[in-house]
Design a protein around this motif. Sequence first.
Motif, short mmCIF file in Angstrom:
data_model
loop_
_atom_site.label_atom_id
_atom_site.label_comp_id
_atom_site.label_asym_id
_atom_site.label_seq_id
_atom_site.Cartn_x
_atom_site.Cartn_y
_atom_site.Cartn_z
N LYS A 1 3.80 7.60 -1.76
CA LYS A 1 4.65 6.56 -2.32
C LYS A 1 4.00 5.21 -2.20
O LYS A 1 2.96 5.07 -1.55
CB LYS A 1 6.04 6.60 -1.71
CG LYS A 1 6.11 6.59 -0.23
CD LYS A 1 7.57 6.65 0.17
CE LYS A 1 7.74 5.93 1.47
NZ LYS A 1 9.09 5.59 1.80
N THR A 2 4.60 4.24 -2.79
CA THR A 2 3.93 2.95 -2.88
C THR A 2 3.69 2.32 -1.51
O THR A 2 4.51 2.44 -0.61
CB THR A 2 4.72 2.00 -3.82
OG1 THR A 2 4.05 0.76 -3.84
CG2 THR A 2 6.14 1.80 -3.35
N GLN B 1 1.99 7.82 -7.64
CA GLN B 1 3.07 7.83 -6.67
C GLN B 1 4.21 8.74 -7.07
O GLN B 1 5.15 8.93 -6.31
CB GLN B 1 3.59 6.41 -6.44
CG GLN B 1 3.80 5.63 -7.72
CD GLN B 1 4.40 4.27 -7.41
OE1 GLN B 1 5.41 4.20 -6.73
NE2 GLN B 1 3.79 3.23 -7.90
N THR C 1 1.43 3.28 0.67
CA THR C 1 0.98 4.20 1.72
C THR C 1 -0.55 4.19 1.86
O THR C 1 -1.07 4.81 2.78
CB THR C 1 1.43 5.65 1.41
OG1 THR C 1 1.12 5.94 0.06
CG2 THR C 1 2.92 5.81 1.64
N ASP D 1 -6.03 -7.07 1.10
CA ASP D 1 -5.13 -6.12 1.75
C ASP D 1 -3.77 -6.79 1.93
O ASP D 1 -3.55 -7.91 1.48
CB ASP D 1 -5.71 -5.58 3.05
CG ASP D 1 -5.78 -6.62 4.14
OD1 ASP D 1 -5.26 -7.73 3.93
OD2 ASP D 1 -6.36 -6.33 5.19
N TYR E 1 -10.90 1.14 5.58
CA TYR E 1 -11.79 0.50 4.63
C TYR E 1 -11.97 -0.93 5.10
O TYR E 1 -11.08 -1.76 4.93
CB TYR E 1 -11.16 0.55 3.23
CG TYR E 1 -12.10 0.14 2.13
CD1 TYR E 1 -12.84 1.08 1.44
CD2 TYR E 1 -12.26 -1.19 1.81
CE1 TYR E 1 -13.71 0.72 0.45
CE2 TYR E 1 -13.14 -1.58 0.81
CZ TYR E 1 -13.86 -0.61 0.12
OH TYR E 1 -14.73 -0.99 -0.85
N THR F 1 -6.67 8.11 7.82
CA THR F 1 -7.78 7.86 6.90
C THR F 1 -8.66 6.74 7.41
O THR F 1 -8.21 5.81 8.06
CB THR F 1 -7.28 7.51 5.48
OG1 THR F 1 -6.23 6.57 5.60
CG2 THR F 1 -6.76 8.73 4.78
N GLN G 1 -1.80 4.90 5.82
CA GLN G 1 -3.12 5.29 6.31
C GLN G 1 -3.12 6.64 7.03
O GLN G 1 -3.84 6.83 8.00
CB GLN G 1 -3.67 4.20 7.22
CG GLN G 1 -5.14 3.96 6.94
CD GLN G 1 -5.76 2.91 7.86
OE1 GLN G 1 -5.08 2.00 8.28
NE2 GLN G 1 -7.03 3.04 8.14
N1 LIG Z 1 -7.74 3.14 4.74
C1 LIG Z 1 -7.25 1.90 4.89
N2 LIG Z 1 -8.01 0.93 5.42
C2 LIG Z 1 -7.53 -0.32 5.58
N3 LIG Z 1 -6.29 -0.69 5.23
C3 LIG Z 1 -5.48 0.21 4.68
C4 LIG Z 1 -5.92 1.56 4.49
N4 LIG Z 1 -4.90 2.25 3.94
C5 LIG Z 1 -3.90 1.38 3.79
N5 LIG Z 1 -4.21 0.16 4.23
C6 LIG Z 1 -3.32 -1.01 4.21
O1 LIG Z 1 -2.15 -0.63 3.49
C7 LIG Z 1 -1.92 -1.50 2.39
C8 LIG Z 1 -1.40 -0.74 1.21
O2 LIG Z 1 -2.41 0.11 0.72
P1 LIG Z 1 -2.63 0.37 -0.84
O3 LIG Z 1 -2.62 -0.89 -1.61
O4 LIG Z 1 -3.81 1.23 -0.94
O5 LIG Z 1 -1.31 1.19 -1.15
P2 LIG Z 1 -0.95 2.00 -2.47
O6 LIG Z 1 -0.46 3.33 -2.04
O7 LIG Z 1 -2.08 1.98 -3.41
O8 LIG Z 1 0.27 1.19 -3.02
P3 LIG Z 1 0.73 1.04 -4.54
O9 LIG Z 1 1.44 2.29 -4.90
O10 LIG Z 1 1.65 -0.13 -4.47
O11 LIG Z 1 -0.49 0.80 -5.34
C9 LIG Z 1 -3.25 -2.15 2.14
O12 LIG Z 1 -3.09 -3.43 1.60
C10 LIG Z 1 -3.90 -2.20 3.50
O13 LIG Z 1 -3.51 -3.37 4.17
#
Ligand SMILES: Nc1ncnc2c1ncn2[C@@H]1O[C@H](COP(=O)(O)OP(=O)(O)OP(=O)(O)O)[C@@H](O)[C@H]1O
Lengths: 580, 203
Positions: A195-196, A471, A198, A234, A542, A539, A522
């Motif tokens: 989901k969003t 998502q 995550t 981030d 990054y 995970t 994460q």
């Molecule tokens: N592997 C990772 N390394 C570093 N930060 C992370 C990681 N995974 C998640 N985060 C943190 O979680 C936040 C949300 O992650 P991300 O933008 O990838 O979510 P998403 O699932 O793509 O959300 P959306 O559905 O809104 O696009 C990031 O801005 C970061 O701060």
Amino acid sequence: MNERTPEQELDAFFGPRPAEPDSRPRQKLGIVVGGSLSQGLDVKLDRATVIEGLAVGRYVVAHGRTGRRFFSIVTDVQLDALNPLIEKAPPETMHGTDDDDFLARVYRGTAVYGRIHVSPMLMLDAGDDEPKPVKTIPSHFRPVYTASEEEVGLIFGREEEPGYFYVGEPLEMEGVHVALDLHRFVERSAGVFGKTGTGKSFLTRMLLAGLVRENVAVNLVFDMHNEYGWKSQDESKQQVKGLSQLFPGRVVVFTLDEQSSRRRGSKVDGVIRIGYEQIEPEDVDSLANLMALSDVQVGALYFLRRRLGQGWVARLLDEHDPLAELESALERGTIHGGTLGAIQRKLGMFRRFDFLHPRAAEDPVRQLLDHLDGGINVVLEFGRYGNSLEAYLLVANYLTRRIHEHYVRRKEAAQGDVGSSGAGGQEPRPLVITIEEAHKFLDPAIARHTIFGTIARELRKYNVTLLIVDQRPSGIDPEIMSQIGTRVTCLLDDESDVRAVFAGISGANTLREVLARLDSRQQALMMGHAVPMPVVVKTRTYGPALYAELGLAAEGKNGAEATLARGRSLLRGDEGEVEI
Amino acid sequence: MTSQTIRVGRVLRAGTRGFAIGCAVMQPDIPAFGSFVRAEGLAPGSAIYGLIYDVSMEDDPLVRQIVSADPPEEVVRDQRRNRQIPIEVSVLAVGCAHDEDIRHCLPAQPPVTLDWLYQCTDEEVQAFTSAGNTYAFDYFRLVLDAREVPVDELLAASLRTAAASRAESERERFLIEAGRALVRLLSSDPVRLEGLLRRLSRL
Ligand SMILES: Nc1ncnc2c1ncn2[C@@H]1O[C@H](COP(=O)(O)OP(=O)(O)OP(=O)(O)O)[C@@H](O)[C@H]1O
Ligand SMILES: [Mg+2]
């Protein structure tokens, strides 16, 4: 390169020495007391095992009588009692918090005890080093241990091996690296779900970094939200390096929206413009749902294209064009005036897309293919058009359809050329196309006739696979979903989404609980084609550590390191023929 | 407790499950309910272990007379020291031994009448309730199966004795292990189990 000590020199030449025996002691958790292959094993925990320290999703290893090891994943954690009555009438003094109470110490591990339910996934015979799917289970009272680092390496492979990339740590095994076999990962289409918020995009970018570093496939990323190219942010507004910063020269960024890219400080290598005359009815067809085109109107598009020729879109959009060719058709009723009007109105949307031009100086597909064929990865930023689903679908479909055609042609040429050494006979290098909001391309109503549905279904016949990020996996055509080989799933809580990601995965039921308990960020459950058994990982972050490693690797691979590596494999006889 | 061998009395009657002994006098500690006792077996080097579960003093005609006659102190003291009818001590057989090898089982043969019965020394009690690095509690089963014996009281008292034979620092660990052994045996009756464990916790 820095000067190396003789020892390092030797290491560099002969490759890494066998890993030191695992330093962390293996911990015995309990013993197998029952269960079945289909339902999983029941493990009674030892008194010393603290149940609160055992999470669902964790790796454990049961040691069989024959020396066989059974790699399993914890799917449930339970409290149990020798006599169920004790639940009804628990000893009185134990209501308090005094864990050192005499009664508590007597009861714990005897009258009441912890129990875990584990799903055996792989087994490894003594002396063997190739884990196989489980076909049996360990006998009664066999001990169950936590998995060791060496065992994780044995199952997933080691990150040092070419084609493997460290993607995360198994649950509660800090410092242990799970490596992903990237060759298998690109062998089928793959999906990243959750989901969003995550961490899908972060995870996907990390996977892409792996694909680029290991040079396993060339990537085309439809970067809807401008997260992959030059830089991104981030959640705490910290800058995050994009792929083109990490791999200068190996990743290029194109944009649809130059202004936005400039404003954001994104360094782009080119701008994509599509000419009206390059648009075909098929491209518009893929937007039929969004544009609310009826079947009749879609049919009419093809008719108009035939009648009006290549300039059909431009002419329909030109209010002053009398469209003389259509007069007889209108009279005969082949096409209705109303239909024509509706199409003109709906196509009017294209005027808002600045990347569409009456004529484009360059063929955007050619631009992209020049890079892709040369092994250069391409990120296409959408800028502000990322907010327009129509623009996103139009461009992604437009480009993908043509690139796919190119791959089909090249692949067929390569097959036709088997034996002869014609120049056109080279297999195209595997291409991975990354799309966000994938369900928009793959929903059941359209998946059958969009290019993305075709690619997912034909597997890797033409060396093209998808990496879909979504998502709402429940919005994806189940037939397509069943073709998604590797599924990386962050937390999902909608029941239908959960069902969708598990569709067609054996033993899915036991994993549901695991998925439902993931951290909201994460953490991901990886399962399917690229992993020998499902695994929950924290995970890989990054961030700077990853950048540093990629920097190092990049240096190493095309320097002295590469020469040494070649020498190494020659000495070992890894290569079939040795030219001297 | 002690490490000297103390005689409790001589065997009056004996059976495989237990025996009765007679002793002339009662000292503050001997014989005591829940004490471990030992008799020589017939074979050389063999021994029979038991737990005292009852101590009774029958009256005799003389005592009756004296009771009703409001006797002077010397008479009472003399009566106590030189009883006509011995104090009867009932023992439940809980183990036997061949040299060093101690088992918690019924003896193959009971002791012979008029054999001496000894109070176990601390070392003997420890040896009886130990097995390698852990403890041996198999005799619980024999106690639990005994008829006409106050089972729970006897278990608690025997554990009190066995704990007391050990160093202070070891006693808690010993009792916890004993408790765990009891859990296995009495899991079908949690209320009884809890009562018994509570008694152990206060030892
Ligand atoms: N592997 C990772 N390394 C570093 N930060 C992370 C990681 N995974 C998640 N985060 C943190 O979680 C936040 C949300 O992650 P991300 O933008 O990838 O979510 P998403 O699932 O793509 O959300 P959306 O559905 O809104 O696009 C990031 O801005 C970061 O701060
Ligand atoms: Mg995202």
